[in-house]
Scaffold this active site. Structure first.
Site, mmCIF file in Angstrom:
data_model
loop_
_atom_site.group_PDB
_atom_site.id
_atom_site.type_symbol
_atom_site.label_atom_id
_atom_site.label_comp_id
_atom_site.label_asym_id
_atom_site.label_seq_id
_atom_site.Cartn_x
_atom_site.Cartn_y
_atom_site.Cartn_z
ATOM 1 N N ASP A 1 -21.726 -42.558 -15.864
ATOM 2 C CA ASP A 1 -22.217 -43.368 -14.650
ATOM 3 C C ASP A 1 -22.880 -42.582 -13.486
ATOM 4 O OD1 ASP A 1 -20.883 -46.395 -15.275
ATOM 5 O OD2 ASP A 1 -20.134 -44.932 -16.405
ATOM 6 N N GLU B 1 -26.520 -47.127 -15.043
ATOM 7 C CA GLU B 1 -26.333 -48.443 -14.686
ATOM 8 C C GLU B 1 -26.153 -48.779 -12.979
ATOM 9 O OE1 GLU B 1 -23.577 -51.498 -15.511
ATOM 10 O OE2 GLU B 1 -21.985 -50.022 -14.984
ATOM 11 N N ASN B 2 -25.248 -47.661 -12.330
ATOM 12 C CA ASN B 2 -25.088 -47.803 -11.049
ATOM 13 C C ASN B 2 -26.099 -46.795 -10.053
ATOM 14 O OD1 ASN B 2 -21.828 -47.839 -12.231
ATOM 15 N ND2 ASN B 2 -23.009 -49.527 -11.212
ATOM 16 N N ASN C 1 -22.680 -53.640 -17.228
ATOM 17 C CA ASN C 1 -22.779 -54.999 -16.657
ATOM 18 C C ASN C 1 -23.310 -54.984 -15.661
ATOM 19 O OD1 ASN C 1 -20.455 -53.199 -15.735
ATOM 20 N ND2 ASN C 1 -19.866 -54.851 -14.240
ATOM 21 N N HIS C 2 -23.802 -54.000 -14.962
ATOM 22 C CA HIS C 2 -24.849 -54.156 -13.599
ATOM 23 C C HIS C 2 -26.135 -53.891 -14.058
ATOM 24 C CE1 HIS C 2 -21.595 -54.449 -10.645
ATOM 25 N NE2 HIS C 2 -20.934 -53.342 -11.217
ATOM 26 N N HIS D 1 -18.895 -49.618 -22.867
ATOM 27 C CA HIS D 1 -18.962 -49.721 -21.528
ATOM 28 C C HIS D 1 -17.731 -51.055 -21.288
ATOM 29 C CE1 HIS D 1 -20.622 -49.307 -17.484
ATOM 30 N NE2 HIS D 1 -20.266 -50.428 -17.392
ATOM 31 N N HIS E 1 -17.703 -47.049 -17.647
ATOM 32 C CA HIS E 1 -17.301 -48.218 -16.674
ATOM 33 C C HIS E 1 -16.129 -48.121 -15.777
ATOM 34 C CE1 HIS E 1 -16.898 -52.230 -15.262
ATOM 35 N NE2 HIS E 1 -15.836 -52.360 -15.847
ATOM 36 N N HIS F 1 -15.091 -45.314 -14.243
ATOM 37 C CA HIS F 1 -15.631 -44.238 -13.466
ATOM 38 C C HIS F 1 -14.664 -43.216 -13.088
ATOM 39 C CE1 HIS F 1 -18.881 -46.810 -11.125
ATOM 40 N NE2 HIS F 1 -18.911 -46.797 -12.583
#
Length: 268
Positions: A8, A39-40, A67-68, A160, A185, A187
């Site tokens: 991530d 995604e982040n 999810n983001h 994730h 997910h 982290h």
């Protein structure tokens, strides 16, 4: 062949540390296939088309998410392309077990310059996360699709998910059927990288490429305030002590069977 998966990417500190270290990691380990979870990457929440282009320019073959993915609305149009399209937006994945009709795709099948076919699957967990379809059955469905379409043997799944038990369960479920199951997910990089009995490389979580002087990427004061008071507040990406977390996998390109997995963590 060698596969590098970058965990991530969190905000600008994550993009900076990846940009700093990725070129020499790719060269040192003779990486053939590069996958980045992005995604982040936009301020810690979501991804934009311009940042996706930046990650592709760094050499990413596929960008996975979670999810983001919809936190930046402009990514929707970027990902809304035909299934057979060759534009870069087709190579940004969202979890395949999202509801039917969701924009984008959860599977990408490609071919490297040496002729090796590969597939990347993106899935989201159901335990302690928003509702989605069964990732186990969806994986079965995608593997059938891969066999019919390209018969690629090198297959990597970005799972994730929140619960370590769900990640481990999917790893064992797919052992021998995919090259690697790598978790994202949470982290935090886990020290359980291993080769499962039938040749699948597994790690519960690759970790975050971003600011480690934080609470999973977010400014500590903001998170502590929420824990201590219960009051809502806007989270912001931290900046201190950025590190790049990644996982290197070596496999047989003809069979997809993994024979080595290695954690990587690099900082400034």
């Amino acid at each position: 062949m060698n596969i590098l998966f970058v965990g991530d990417v969190f905000g600008s500190p994550g993009r900076h540390i990846v940009r700093e270290h990725l070129p020499h990691v790719l060269e040192t380990h003779a990486v053939d296939l590069l996958i980045i979870n992005g995604e982040n990457s936009a301020g810690g929440f979501g991804i934009t088309p311009s940042i996706a282009e930046e990650l592709f320019d760094l050499g990413a073959h596929v960008i996975t998410t979670g999810n983001h993915i919809w936190d930046k609305k402009e990514i929707v149009e970027y990902m809304t392309v035909p299934a057979n399209s060759h534009v870069r937006g087709r190579r940004v994945l969202r979890p395949a077990n999202f509801a039917h009709g969701t924009p984008g795709f959860g599977l990408y099948e490609g071919e490297l310059g040496n002729g090796t076919k590969y597939a990347v699957m993106n899935m989201q967990g159901r335990v302690f996360m928003a509702s989605s379809d069964d990732p186990f059955r969806k994986a079965d469905e995608l593997l059938t699709m891969i066999e019919r379409n390209t018969n690629a043997k090198v297959i990597l799944l970005d799972f994730h998910a929140e619960a370590t038990s769900e990640k481990a369960a999917l790893g064992w479920y797919l052992d021998g059927r995919v090259t690697a199951v790598l978790g994202t997910h949470t982290h935090v990089p886990t020290a359980d990288e291993r080769l499962l009995h039938h040749g699948t490389a597994y790690q519960t979580d690759v970790g975050m490429s971003g600011p480690f002087d934080s609470i999973i990427g977010v400014e500590t004061e903001l998170v502590l305030k929420r824990f201590l008071t219960g009051m809502p507040g806007k989270f912001e990406a931290a900046k201190g002590n950025p590190k790049m977390c990644a996982t290197l996998i070596s496999c047989d390109g003809a069979t997809g069977r993994a024979h080595h997995i290695q954690r990587i963590m690099l900082g400034e």
